[in-house]
Design an enzyme around this catalytic site. Structure first.
Site, PDB file in Angstrom:
ATOM      1  N   HIS A 229     -15.582  13.572 -23.929  1.00 53.93           N
ATOM      2  CA  HIS A 229     -15.784  12.183 -23.768  1.00 53.93           C
ATOM      3  C   HIS A 229     -17.229  11.944 -24.022  1.00 53.93           C
ATOM      4  O   HIS A 229     -17.703  10.548 -24.080  1.00 53.93           O
ATOM      5  CB  HIS A 229     -15.227  11.439 -22.512  1.00 53.93           C
ATOM      6  CG  HIS A 229     -13.900  11.460 -22.384  1.00 53.93           C
ATOM      7  ND1 HIS A 229     -13.182  11.030 -21.334  1.00 53.93           N
ATOM      8  CD2 HIS A 229     -12.922  11.907 -23.080  1.00 53.93           C
ATOM      9  CE1 HIS A 229     -11.809  11.301 -21.430  1.00 53.93           C
ATOM     10  NE2 HIS A 229     -11.787  11.726 -22.630  1.00 53.93           N
TER      11      HIS A 229
ATOM     12  N   ARG B 265      -9.535  15.114 -29.783  1.00 64.62           N
ATOM     13  CA  ARG B 265      -8.388  14.730 -28.515  1.00 64.62           C
ATOM     14  C   ARG B 265      -7.175  15.389 -29.016  1.00 64.62           C
ATOM     15  O   ARG B 265      -6.217  15.615 -28.383  1.00 64.62           O
ATOM     16  CB  ARG B 265      -8.583  13.163 -28.748  1.00 64.62           C
ATOM     17  CG  ARG B 265      -7.481  12.512 -27.548  1.00 64.62           C
ATOM     18  CD  ARG B 265      -7.910  11.120 -27.355  1.00 64.62           C
ATOM     19  NE  ARG B 265      -6.942  10.452 -26.545  1.00 64.62           N
ATOM     20  CZ  ARG B 265      -6.225   9.772 -26.819  1.00 64.62           C
ATOM     21  NH1 ARG B 265      -5.634   9.485 -28.080  1.00 64.62           N
ATOM     22  NH2 ARG B 265      -5.380   8.827 -25.653  1.00 64.62           N
TER      23      ARG B 265
ATOM     24  N   HIS C 162      -4.418  17.062 -26.789  1.00 66.44           N
ATOM     25  CA  HIS C 162      -3.321  16.749 -26.239  1.00 66.44           C
ATOM     26  C   HIS C 162      -2.136  17.570 -26.741  1.00 66.44           C
ATOM     27  O   HIS C 162      -1.062  17.440 -26.174  1.00 66.44           O
ATOM     28  CB  HIS C 162      -2.912  15.174 -26.673  1.00 66.44           C
ATOM     29  CG  HIS C 162      -3.643  14.038 -26.100  1.00 66.44           C
ATOM     30  ND1 HIS C 162      -3.382  12.844 -25.898  1.00 66.44           N
ATOM     31  CD2 HIS C 162      -4.932  14.350 -25.232  1.00 66.44           C
ATOM     32  CE1 HIS C 162      -4.096  11.962 -25.238  1.00 66.44           C
ATOM     33  NE2 HIS C 162      -5.073  12.949 -24.836  1.00 66.44           N
TER      34      HIS C 162
ATOM     35  N   SER D 266       2.732  20.685 -31.818  1.00 60.90           N
ATOM     36  CA  SER D 266       3.893  19.829 -31.691  1.00 60.90           C
ATOM     37  C   SER D 266       3.489  18.253 -31.514  1.00 60.90           C
ATOM     38  O   SER D 266       4.392  17.475 -32.038  1.00 60.90           O
ATOM     39  CB  SER D 266       4.738  19.980 -30.173  1.00 60.90           C
ATOM     40  OG  SER D 266       3.700  19.671 -29.343  1.00 60.90           O
TER      41      SER D 266
ATOM     42  N   ASP E  31     -19.233   7.259 -24.227  1.00 57.54           N
ATOM     43  CA  ASP E  31     -20.593   7.290 -23.939  1.00 57.54           C
ATOM     44  C   ASP E  31     -21.431   6.213 -24.649  1.00 57.54           C
ATOM     45  O   ASP E  31     -21.452   6.294 -25.775  1.00 57.54           O
ATOM     46  CB  ASP E  31     -21.043   8.737 -24.288  1.00 57.54           C
ATOM     47  CG  ASP E  31     -22.479   9.030 -24.216  1.00 57.54           C
ATOM     48  OD1 ASP E  31     -23.235   8.218 -23.797  1.00 57.54           O
ATOM     49  OD2 ASP E  31     -23.006   9.951 -25.004  1.00 57.54           O
TER      50      ASP E  31
ATOM     51  N   ASN F 239      -0.425   8.811 -26.047  1.00 58.01           N
ATOM     52  CA  ASN F 239      -0.540   8.811 -27.427  1.00 58.01           C
ATOM     53  C   ASN F 239      -0.229   7.586 -28.376  1.00 58.01           C
ATOM     54  O   ASN F 239      -0.945   7.380 -29.243  1.00 58.01           O
ATOM     55  CB  ASN F 239       0.144  10.010 -27.959  1.00 58.01           C
ATOM     56  CG  ASN F 239      -0.110  11.278 -27.700  1.00 58.01           C
ATOM     57  OD1 ASN F 239      -1.224  11.549 -27.270  1.00 58.01           O
ATOM     58  ND2 ASN F 239       0.676  12.299 -27.627  1.00 58.01           N
TER      59      ASN F 239
END
Length: 320
Positions: free
Chosen positions: A194, A63, A67, A77, A239, A95
């Site tokens: 996901h 993730r 992001h 960053s 899931d 976040n």
């Protein structure tokens, strides 16, 4: 389900990566071959050790790469802490209290700095650990294209504006992915990330209490865990069948209205085009694996800093 076509698709991934390298000439899968030949092995062992200690963290570091890339490109960053000059992306709404796995990056970076100081960028570490986490969960592999440099600043407002939200519908998701140069198909297949990990009650509360496109028994079960108020940080699997196995159960869940997030379930209930992709992936794991690898390569190429742009941070949490 095991991939009987794994070797064949791995060859396709290599050919695909080489063709991209030839066309764009920016990033290369062998970028550190001479400057830090053990880099990939160091990262692989770091990811393996981290997931062994905490199974969930592999999904968290996957993730982080997502992001990071959606905010000014794949430039590391998201890893920066606050400074007197800018606010960290870590406290942006998508976040805050949810982005995690930063210590895994810190540990791997420390090992790389011992082996080859000032060579491997934090942005490249994010790209590699995302791939290695997927592999550890039983998913596909691909040749990660490397050579990114690190940003000198963060962009909190862009993180708030451009990272896809769990409340998004297909139209919002399509626009969000298109804004960074990713296709409709990329959107559907990358949502399949996901298939591993957990989500907080705050991200799925509205879906289970207000939406109608959800299995009633599934919603009632979740409402006990995630009431209308309170329990904001209670975690549930994205899931529910195989939370730490990279497979197509995520898509199969959508077929029976058991997607945890609104942004997940909307892929099957509201748009014929996305429904066709969901059905295909639900039935064909090899197809999902192949397309996921290709889309991860494309995502990893969103506006990388190269050549003299940016820097190679010594510490991923702060500019040099």
């Amino acid at each position: 389900m095991k991939m009987v076509c794994g070797k064949f698709y791995f060859l396709l991934f290599v050919i695909f990566c080489l063709s991209l390298n030839n066309v764009e000439g920016k990033l290369s899968s062998n970028y550190y071959a001479s400057t830090c030949p053990n880099a990939l092995d160091i990262v692989k062992e770091g990811v393996k050790d981290a997931i062994r200690k905490e199974a969930r963290v592999g999904a968290s570091i996957l993730r982080l790469h997502f992001h990071d890339c959606f905010v000014n490109g794949c430039d590391g960053s998201i890893l920066l802490d606050d400074t007197p000059n800018f606010k960290s992306e870590k406290t942006a709404a998508p976040n805050n209290n949810s982005a995690r796995g930063f210590e895994v990056v810190d540990n791997i970076k420390a090992q790389l700095e011992k082996a080859c100081p000032g060579v491997v960028s934090c942005a490249d570490i994010l790209a590699i650990i995302a791939r290695d986490a997927v592999v550890r969960y039983g998913g596909p592999t691909w040749k990660v294209r490397l050579g990114r440099r690190d940003s000198l600043t963060a962009n909190r407002s862009a993180a708030n504006a451009f990272i896809p939200q769990p409340s998004f519908d297909v139209s919002n998701l399509t626009s969000s992915f298109a804004a960074v140069g990713l296709s409709f198909k990329d959107m559907v297949v990358l949502s399949g990330g996901h298939t591993v990990g957990l989500a907080r009650c705050a991200t799925f509360r509205t879906h289970i209490h207000n939406d109608t496109d959800i299995n009633t028994a599934f919603a009632n079960y979740l409402k006990k865990k995630c009431p209308l108020t309170g329990n904001t940080n209670v975690l549930e699997p994205l899931d529910y069948q195989t939370k730490y196995t990279f497979d197509v159960k995520y898509y199969q869940n959508l077929l029976v209205k058991k997607g945890l997030l609104h942004s997940d379930q909307t892929l099957y209930n509201t748009d014929k085009k996305s429904e066709s992709h969901v059905k295909r992936y639900a039935m064909d794991q090899c197809k999902f694996f192949k397309d996921f690898a290709k889309s991860m390569i494309r995502m990893g190429n969103i506006k990388p800093l190269t050549r003299s742009n940016g820097e190679i941070r010594r510490n991923c949490r702060k500019p040099n």
